[in-house]
Design an enzyme around this catalytic site. Structure first.
Site, PDB file in Angstrom:
ATOM      1  N   ASN A  58      -0.822  -6.669  -0.127  1.00 57.93           N
ATOM      2  CA  ASN A  58      -2.623  -7.562  -0.943  1.00 57.93           C
ATOM      3  C   ASN A  58      -2.205  -8.273  -1.896  1.00 57.93           C
ATOM      4  O   ASN A  58      -1.882  -8.263  -2.819  1.00 57.93           O
ATOM      5  CB  ASN A  58      -3.152  -5.426  -1.636  1.00 57.93           C
TER       6      ASN A  58
ATOM      7  N   GLU B  90      -7.576 -10.642  -7.103  1.00 63.01           N
ATOM      8  CA  GLU B  90      -8.676  -9.436  -7.253  1.00 63.01           C
ATOM      9  C   GLU B  90      -8.812  -9.490  -8.310  1.00 63.01           C
ATOM     10  O   GLU B  90     -10.037  -9.029  -9.222  1.00 63.01           O
ATOM     11  CB  GLU B  90      -8.120  -8.482  -6.268  1.00 63.01           C
TER      12      GLU B  90
ATOM     13  N   LYS C 117     -15.877  -9.166 -32.951  1.00 63.53           N
ATOM     14  CA  LYS C 117     -14.968  -9.338 -32.648  1.00 63.53           C
ATOM     15  C   LYS C 117     -13.480  -9.101 -31.715  1.00 63.53           C
ATOM     16  O   LYS C 117     -13.206  -9.655 -31.018  1.00 63.53           O
ATOM     17  CB  LYS C 117     -13.849  -8.902 -33.844  1.00 63.53           C
TER      18      LYS C 117
ATOM     19  N   SER D 149       1.018  -0.472   0.164  1.00 66.71           N
ATOM     20  CA  SER D 149      -0.027  -0.092  -0.245  1.00 66.71           C
ATOM     21  C   SER D 149       0.984   0.559   0.151  1.00 66.71           C
ATOM     22  O   SER D 149       2.054   1.191   0.427  1.00 66.71           O
ATOM     23  CB  SER D 149      -1.016  -0.402   1.562  1.00 66.71           C
TER      24      SER D 149
ATOM     25  N   LYS E 149       1.074  -3.555   5.116  1.00 68.00           N
ATOM     26  CA  LYS E 149       0.159  -3.799   3.493  1.00 68.00           C
ATOM     27  C   LYS E 149       0.764  -5.196   2.684  1.00 68.00           C
ATOM     28  O   LYS E 149       1.944  -4.729   2.234  1.00 68.00           O
ATOM     29  CB  LYS E 149      -0.531  -3.143   3.090  1.00 68.00           C
TER      30      LYS E 149
HETATM   31  N1  ARG Z   1     -15.613  -5.559 -41.110  1.00 65.87           N
HETATM   32  C1  ARG Z   1     -16.474  -6.544 -42.400  1.00 65.87           C
HETATM   33  C2  ARG Z   1     -17.075  -7.287 -40.369  1.00 65.87           C
HETATM   34  O1  ARG Z   1     -16.434  -7.570 -39.741  1.00 65.87           O
HETATM   35  C3  ARG Z   1     -16.150  -7.833 -43.365  1.00 65.87           C
HETATM   36  C4  ARG Z   1     -17.541  -7.850 -44.025  1.00 65.87           C
HETATM   37  C5  ARG Z   1     -18.652  -7.216 -44.519  1.00 65.87           C
HETATM   38  N2  ARG Z   1     -19.597  -7.158 -45.647  1.00 65.87           N
HETATM   39  C6  ARG Z   1     -20.093  -6.663 -45.774  1.00 65.87           C
HETATM   40  N3  ARG Z   1     -21.010  -7.304 -46.684  1.00 65.87           N
HETATM   41  N4  ARG Z   1     -20.361  -5.512 -45.396  1.00 65.87           N
HETATM   42  O2  ARG Z   1     -18.513  -8.049 -40.348  1.00 65.87           O
END
Ligand code: ARG
Length: 464
Positions: free
Chosen positions: A287, A292, A327, A279, A285
Site C-alpha cells: 500500500n 495517502e 500558535k 496489509s 498488498k
Molecule cells: N499567553 C499570551 C498569548 O499567547 C501572552 C500574551 C498575554 N498578554 C495579555 N495581555 N494577556 O497571547
C-alpha cells in the site's frame, strides 16, 4: 488556594483552577522557550545599554537568563500551569534563581510585544528549513526527470488520455509548483523578519528604549514601524499557514497520482518497500500509505489556516486574548510539512519507473488523434474540418479496433491525396512528444532546457 498572579495586584480573589487551566498556554507555548529567553536577553542588554537599568542589576538578569538557556538546552526546564504561559514561567524561574531583581526585566515591555517577538523568532528560524526541505524535493524531482526525458506516458485532461507526454516533463511541472512555494516562503520572511519588541502593551513606552538595538541583537531586519500593528499583526503567521496550505495542495496532488499510478490498473510506478506498507489480512498488498498520509495531512494544515483566519477576523486593535490561539496551528504545521517533504523526497528518490507500462498506455488509445488532425491541417485542410475527419476515423476505429496508424495509405489518400507515407512517423507517440517543441512544451529538447535551468537554479543553493 490559587497562587497569586504576577498581574494579581488589582484582584481581590484568585481565579478558579478551571479558569487557570483554560487561560493557560504553557502546555503549548513552551515550544518557544528558547525564543522567549533570547528575546528577554536582548531586552535586558538594551535596558543596560540605555541605562534604564543599573548595570549590576542587568548583569544579574543576563547571567540568570543565560543559565536558564543552558539548562533548557541541556535537560529542559520545568514549567507550571500556575504560571500561565512561557513568558511568566521563564520569569518565575529567573526569580527563583536570582531573586526579586528578576522583576526588573519586564521594564518597558509587555507580554504583548514579548509573545509577538517570540513568535516571529520561531517562524523566522523555521522558514529557511522549510525552503531547504522543498529544495531537496525539487532536486529529487529534477534527478528523476533527467532520467526520464524520453519516457513516454499518456498526458491526461479530465483523467482521460489526451496527448502523449514525457514523464520528465510531468515531473518538471511539479518542480515549477515547488519553486513557487520556495518563493512564497522566502517572501514570507520579509514580513516575519521584523521586531515587535518595544511596542510594549500597544502604545510604546515612556522609557528611553532602543528598539533598533533589540532588533539588531535578535537579528531582525528592522523594528515594526507602528506599535499597535507590532502587537496585533499575525499576517506573518497567516502567510506561513497559507503558503503551507498551497504547498500541501501540491504535495497532495502529487500523492494522488502516485497512489493511482502504483495501482494494478496503471502500474506506471512502483514505490520502494521502505515507503510502502502491507496489509494485516491480505498478504499480496503493498500500500502507498505514505502518499495517502501526506494527502490526508493536508487537511490539518488547511484547518490551521482557516482557524487562524477565523480567529483574527474581526479582532479590534490591539492585543486580544483570542490571539493566544495563533500558535498551535503554526507549530503543528511546521511539524507536518517538514516530515511530509522529507518523506516525499525519499519516495521520489526510490520509486521505480515502469517505462514499458507507461509507453504501452499510449498505444491503441487514440492519443495521437491530434497529430493526425495537425498533419492534415499542415496539408491545407482547415483545422476544424481536419478535427472532424479524425473524429470520424476515431469513431470507426473504436468500433473496428483499428488504430489510426493501421489505416492504409490508400485510405488516407481518399481523405486527402496530399497525405504521404510520413504520416505514420507522425503518429508514433514518441515522435508526437518529440515534435511538441514549442517553448515550455513536452518536446525532449524543451524538457532538457527546463532541466538545465532547474539544475542551475538549484546549484546556486549548494545543496548536498
Ligand atoms: N499567553 C499570551 C498569548 O499567547 C501572552 C500574551 C498575554 N498578554 C495579555 N495581555 N494577556 O497571547
Amino acid at each position: 488556594m490559587p497562587i497569586k498572579k504576577m498581574w494579581g495586584g488589582r484582584f481581590e480573589k484568585g481565579a478558579s483552577e478551571l479558569v487557570d487551566e483554560f487561560g493557560a498556554s504553557i502546555s503549548f507555548d513552551q515550544e518557544m522557550a528558547k525564543e522567549d529567553i533570547m528575546g528577554s536577553l536582548a531586552h535586558v542588554k538594551m535596558l543596560k545599554a540605555t541605562k534604564i537599568l543599573p548595570a549590576a542589576d542587568a548583569d544579574q538578569i543576563i547571567k540568570g537568563l543565560e543559565e536558564l538557556a543552558a539548562e533548557l538546552a541541556d535537560h529542559g526546564l520545568h514549567f507550571t500551569v500556575a504560571n500561565e504561559d512561557i513568558h511568566m514561567n521563564i520569569e518565575a524561574l529567573l526569580t527563583e534563581k536570582i531573586g526579586p531583581v528578576a522583576g526588573k526585566l519586564h521594564t518597558g515591555r509587555s507580554r504583548n510585544d514579548q509573545v509577538a517577538t517570540d513568535f516571529h523568532l520561531y517562524i523566522k528560524e523555521r522558514l529557511p528549513k522549510v525552503v531547504a526541505a522543498i529544495k531537496k524535493l525539487q532536486q529529487a524531482l529534477v534527478q528523476l526527470a533527467s532520467e526520464n526525458v524520453e519516457t513516454i506516458m499518456p498526458g491526461y485532461t479530465h483523467m482521460q488520455h489526451a496527448q502523449p507526454i514525457s514523464y520528465g516533463h510531468y515531473l518538471m511541472a511539479y518542480f515549477q509548483m515547488f519553486q513557487r512555494d520556495v518563493e512564497r516562503f522566502q517572501f514570507n520572511q520579509q514580513h516575519t523578519d521584523l521586531s515587535p519588541l518595544g511596542a510594549a502593551a500597544l502604545a510604546g513606552t515612556t522609557f528611553p528604549i532602543d528598539r533598533q538595538m533589540t532588533a539588531d541583537l535578535l537579528g531582525f531586519k528592522a523594528p515594526y514601524a507602528n506599535s499597535l500593528d507590532a502587537v496585533s499583526d499575525r499576517d506573518f503567521a497567516l502567510e506561513f499557514l497559507s503558503n503551507a496550505s498551497i504547498l500541501m495542495v501540491h504535495l497532495s496532488r502529487l500523492c494522488e497520482e502516485i497512489i493511482y499510478w502504483c495501482s494494478y490498473e496503471f502500474g506506471y510506478i512502483e514505490l520502494a518497500d521502505a515507503y510502502s506498507t502491507g496489509s494485516s489480512i491480505m498478504p499480496q498488498k503493498k500500500n502507498p500509505d505514505m502518499a495517502e498520509l501526506i494527502r490526508g495531512k493536508s487537511g490539518r494544515v488547511f484547518a490551521s489556516l482557516m482557524g487562524l483566519l477565523t480567529t483574527m477576523k474581526g479582532l479590534p486593535l490591539a492585543y486580544n486574548k483570542d490571539m493566544q490561539e495563533d500558535k498551535e496551528g503554526v507549530f503543528d504545521t511546521v511539524k507536518t510539512i517538514l516530515p511530509s517533504l522529507t518523506v516525499m523526497t525519499g519516495m521520489i528518490k526510490t520509486l521505480k519507473v515502469n517505462k514499458a507500462k507507461m509507453a504501452q498506455a499510449t498505444h491503441h488509445d487514440f492519443s495521437n488523434a491530434t497529430e493526425l488532425a495537425d498533419y492534415l491541417a499542415t496539408k491545407g485542410i482547415p483545422f476544424r474540418r481536419a478535427h472532424e475527419i479524425v473524429g470520424e476515423l476515431v469513431l470507426k476505429g473504436l468500433k473496428t479496433g483499428q488504430d489510426l496508424a493501421d489505416i492504409p495509405l490508400a485510405e488516407f489518400k481518399k481523405i486527402d491525396p496530399r497525405v504521404e507515407d510520413d504520416v505514420y512517423e507522425v503518429l508514433k507517440p514518441t515522435v508526437a512528444v518529440q515534435r511538441r517543441n514549442s517553448a515550455g512544451g513536452t518536446g525532449f529538447a524543451q524538457v532538457r532546457e527546463q532541466i538545465k535551468a532547474a539544475q542551475q537554479l538549484l546549484a546556486k543553493d549548494n545543496l548536498q
